[in-house]
Design an enzyme around this catalytic site. Structure first.
Site, short mmCIF file in Angstrom:
data_model
loop_
_atom_site.label_atom_id
_atom_site.label_comp_id
_atom_site.label_asym_id
_atom_site.label_seq_id
_atom_site.Cartn_x
_atom_site.Cartn_y
_atom_site.Cartn_z
N ASN A 167 51.89 45.74 -6.24
CA ASN A 167 51.80 45.38 -4.81
C ASN A 167 52.27 46.56 -3.98
O ASN A 167 53.11 47.34 -4.43
CB ASN A 167 52.72 44.16 -4.55
N LEU A 218 48.12 37.95 1.33
CA LEU A 218 49.19 37.18 1.97
C LEU A 218 49.42 35.83 1.31
O LEU A 218 49.38 34.79 1.95
CB LEU A 218 48.87 36.97 3.46
N ASN A 261 44.29 49.57 3.05
CA ASN A 261 44.77 50.05 1.74
C ASN A 261 43.65 50.02 0.71
O ASN A 261 43.52 50.93 -0.11
CB ASN A 261 45.98 49.24 1.27
N HIS A 318 54.21 47.35 -0.47
CA HIS A 318 55.03 46.70 0.56
C HIS A 318 55.46 47.76 1.59
O HIS A 318 55.89 48.86 1.20
CB HIS A 318 56.27 46.06 -0.09
N ASP A 337 58.54 40.41 -3.91
CA ASP A 337 58.93 41.82 -3.73
C ASP A 337 60.09 42.21 -4.67
O ASP A 337 60.80 43.19 -4.39
CB ASP A 337 59.32 42.12 -2.27
N GLY A 341 42.18 45.46 5.20
CA GLY A 341 41.83 46.22 4.00
C GLY A 341 41.89 47.73 4.14
O GLY A 341 41.13 48.44 3.47
#
Ligand code: GRF
Length: 184
Positions: free
Chosen positions: A108, A91, A18, A110, A151, A16
């Site tokens: 999201n 995930l 982010n 990436h 993605d 975590g």
């Protein structure tokens, strides 16, 4: 509800960092677009849950294996009146049903410059291993909308990061996080 007051759910599976960057941005007033109203984890021992608790943000665990887990996630999102979902190291692939229900309301992060090193199997250190194997000199991070293609949703923001000659997947991962992910 105004755009500036949107209630955000952050979905996590791991450490975590982010999420922490978002919590810190909220604390310092640089998160202008909304308020983090809920943290959702699919792992009960994710350190991200401790970060949520320390920040006084409501958190819930919906384990991947639980029957009807996606319906449970939807119920929580409704209960907390969530307008935007941020996947921050979550995930798990969300169903097409789910992504179309929240069309352009899921984003999201990436750890590469999409379309490089993304899609099925490209998560965590695998992304950076692939970048080093290919010998790219520039990598980075991407924030994008989430649709039914892993993605594959529309790109919102990207930030480039230089690869150093002696990088390992671990050192590259750390630099990409510090210089790109936590910023964008
Ligand atoms: C990050 O590299 C992010 O880009 C990816 O998963 C990782 C999560 O790290 N989607 P953390 O849990 O935020 O530290």
């Amino acid at each position: 509800m105004s755009q500036n007051n949107i209630r955000i759910a952050v979905m996590v599976s791991g450490g975590g960092t982010n999420l922490q960057a978002l919590i810190d941005a909220q604390k310092t007033g640089t998160l202008h677009s909304g308020t983090i109203a809920l943290v959702l984890s699919d792992k009960k021992d994710a350190y991200a849950l401790t970060r949520a608790k320390d920040a006084g943000i409501p958190a819930a665990v919906v384990a991947k294996a639980d029957y009807g887990s996606q319906a449970r996630i939807c119920a929580l999102l409704e209960e907390y009146r969530i307008g935007l979902i941020v996947l921050a190291g979550f995930l798990r692939i969300l169903s097409a049903d789910f992504t179309s229900r929240f069309d352009h309301r899921i984003i999201n992060i990436h750890p590469s410059l999409i379309p490089a090193f993304c899609g099925a199997g490209f998560y965590g250190l695998h992304v950076h291993e692939a970048a080093l194997r290919r010998g790219v000199r520039i990598t980075g991070a991407t924030v994008h909308y989430v649709n039914e293609i892993t993605d594959g949703g529309e790109i919102i923001l990207q930030k480039a990061v230089r690869v150093a000659p002696n990088d390992t997947p671990q050192t590259l991962q750390k630099r990409v996080m510090r210089l790109a992910e936590w910023k964008i």
